[in-house]
Design a protein around this motif. Structure first.
Motif: not given
Length: 614
Positions: A132-133, A136, A141, A145-148, A164-166
């Motif tokens: 995934s990294t 991205a 990206v 980017a998708s982390a708070t 990290a995923e649902s």
């Protein structure tokens, strides 16, 4: 995590030294010796010429592979790791079975499932995170980017990276993970630097040495992945002799890295380790093992080590990172617990000590409890019962008998169970806790120490005690009921910020930090060549974040259905499968790994059904 038979001196997990009382390293990069140049490998008088030739050939193959690695695009690297993933899937069952058999567990043992989670499961989780990294970064990206991102106490930036995923929200229901960066790192810097070596994939690759662990089979594999992606550093991996039987499986699982020369795996004892650490070809060394092994590599042994340390003249002139273990606290914050809470958390603590028969660097060793807690006696009664009744298993790691003998000599009044293979040491106000708090027994020895106070007073005292009295800085565990945590408010978070540990688990065990590779794994910053404590640098960290200080996992205080209560984190799990007394732990651990392998919905449903009967 464990001992490594990689140094000139074969050692067990030795007493860990005390932590530095103040100060921190400016970053978690490798420590570098001051000598001007690396020495050539010294020919060991006990190492046959044929062995040296084989080792040199392995090194040469990886040196050749550096040219190919630097030519791969990020997308090509992602596809390479997809091939690694497929190879791991084909080997996963054999991997878990071979690891369990090596530790004396057959398929009928209720703890057989540990080897699914501690081997192929953790490796597959890491592979998926790295893919995934890489993808991205390939599209421009940031992995963050998708982390708070938000603020943590002490001017820190905190990245909420797990789930990290649902599906993570279901499979590890109620668990969340954070990576805290060093004070002073800004939000923009965190985003811009995420990616580490993969921000510059065309930079020349180098060759490093990884000295692997002997207790948990995922460790050497995860270390090789991190070296490759965080630093564009290809590896010669020397496995610990306790994992020699796993080498053919590792070679098949990692064949996509071995074939192009990105990795070679070698075996051997301390003589091989000495030859490799002295070899001029390596730009870096990473070791998972004991502080004594680290010191033997860096400074030598005996009079030589004393002389070199005094002169500041290390024997090793190559930069080195390390993960070396320590004495892990379990801080039990007093509150109003139900009888079910007492039993559940006693089982939780037994798991922290007895997983892998206590042969873990982050096995909880010292329970810190309030002597003023009205439920202290009830808690200790539950703990004694859970610890003594946990399923019996072999104490298999080399030198463990000596560690148990040392505990018996240190504490003749210890309570022994499981045919005298596990000890519970309960210390009173006037008892000497030094051996318990400074010796990493690396065997089934659990101690209890008491401090005064309740609420914030106790928590602050327990944090200070863990920081100042216990050896090492690797992992700390905190158990606190939701009403007490709510009442403490910001004081609780400030106390957590004061804990000087690289991995912290709140209502969880730090072993789950290790097995969740999106989180970092390593000692708290501050280790040096001269005073290494629990190590230097971090591994895992699949988002490839820079200047990591620590990772924190938070879990549910109560399992299902009691997780439906007020303020309690909701979880669908009646008991996590890694608990040593989980009745369906093996089936659920295998099922979770097979979900990672194949993503079969019918298989997932069957696994969740078994989990509800744990």
């Amino acid at each position: 995590m464990p001992t490594s038979a990689n140094s000139p001196e074969q050692t067990g997990h030795s007493p860990a030294r005390s932590r530095p009382r103040s100060g921190r390293a400016p970053s978690q990069g490798p420590a570098t010796a001051k000598a001007p140049a690396r020495r050539a490998a010294a020919a060991s008088p006990t190492l046959p010429d044929s062995t040296r030739a084989d080792l040199d050939a392995a090194i040469a193959a990886v040196q050749t592979g550096t040219r190919s690695w630097s030519l791969l695009t990020l997308e090509q690297r992602a596809r390479l790791f997809e091939r690694v993933r497929a190879a791991v899937v084909t080997c996963a069952e054999e991997w878990a079975t071979a690891a369990a058999h090596a530790k004396g567990l057959d398929e009928s043992n209720p703890l057989f499932g540990e080897e699914w989670l501690a081997g192929p499961y953790a490796v597959l989780e890491a592979i998926d995170g790295y893919i995934s990294t890489l993808r991205a970064l390939a599209t421009g990206v940031s992995p963050l980017a998708s982390a708070t991102l938000d603020a943590a106490p002490g001017g820190r930036v905190r990245a909420h990276v797990f789930p990290a995923e649902s599906m993570d929200r279901l499979l590890l229901s109620g668990f969340t993970g954070e990576v805290w960066l060093e004070p002073g790192v800004t939000r923009d810097e965190a985003i811009a630097t995420a990616g580490l070596g993969q921000l510059h994939p065309t930079d020349p690759a180098t060759v490093g040495l990884v000295l692997g662990a002997g207790n948990i089979t995922a460790i050497p594999v995860l270390d090789v992945f991190y070296e490759l992606l965080a630093a564009n550093r290809l590896s010669v991996l020397k496995v610990n002799p306790t994992q020699d039987t796993l080498v053919p499986i590792f070679e098949r699982a990692l064949a996509p890295l071995i074939e192009p020369g990105f990795l070679r795996i070698v075996r051997g004892g301390g003589d091989v380790g000495a030859y490799l650490t002295g070899h001029k070809a390596f730009s870096h060394v990473h070791i998972t093992g004991a502080a004594t092994t680290f010191d033997a590599i860096v400074w030598g042994t005996g009079a030589e080590a004393t002389r070199r340390k005094k002169a500041g003249d290390p024997k090793l002139t190559t930069p080195i990172t390390a993960e070396l273990g320590g004495v892990s606290p379990i801080i039990v914050v007093p509150g109003r617990w139900t009888k079910a809470d007492l039993a559940y958390q006693a089982s939780h603590i037994a798991t922290m000590r007895l997983h892998n028969s206590g042969h873990n660097c982050i096995a909880g060793q010292v329970v810190i409890v309030s002597r003023d807690w009205p439920q202290r006696d009830a808690f200790l009664t539950a703990l004694r019962a859970a610890y003594a009744s946990a399923p019996q298993r072999p104490v298999w790691y080399p030198n463990s008998a000596g560690k148990l003998d040392a505990a018996s000599a240190d504490y003749p009044d210890a309570q022994w169970s499981a045919d005298h293979t596990r000890a519970l040491v309960e210390l009173g106000t006037d008892d000497d806790a030094q051996a318990l708090e400074t010796t990493e027994y690396f065997a089934p020895v659990l101690g209890v120490v008491e401090l005064p106070g309740n609420g914030q007073e106790f928590l602050d005292a327990a944090v200070a005690h863990a920081n100042d009295k216990l050896a090492g800085t690797l992992g700390a565990n905190v158990l606190i009921d939701p009403d007490t945590e709510h009442a403490l408010g910001d004081g609780f978070e400030r106390a957590i910020a004061e804990l000087r540990y690289g991995g912290i688990a709140i209502n969880a065990w730090t072993g789950i930090v290790f097995a969740t590779p999106v989180l970092s794994w390593g000692a708290y910053p501050g280790g040096t060549l001269a005073e290494v404590t629990s190590g230097i640098g971090v591994v895992h960290n699949t988002l490839l974040l820079s200047r990591v200080e620590r990772s924190i996992m938070r879990g549910p205080f109560r399992p299902f259905p009691r997780s439906l209560g007020r303020r309690t984190r909701f979880s669908v799990l009646p008991k996590p499968p890694w608990f040593v007394d989980a009745r369906t732990g093996t089936a659920v651990s295998e099922g979770l790994t097979r979900w990672d392998m194949h993503h079969s919905i019918p298989g997932l449903i069957a696994t969740l059904t078994r989990a509800m009967r744990s």
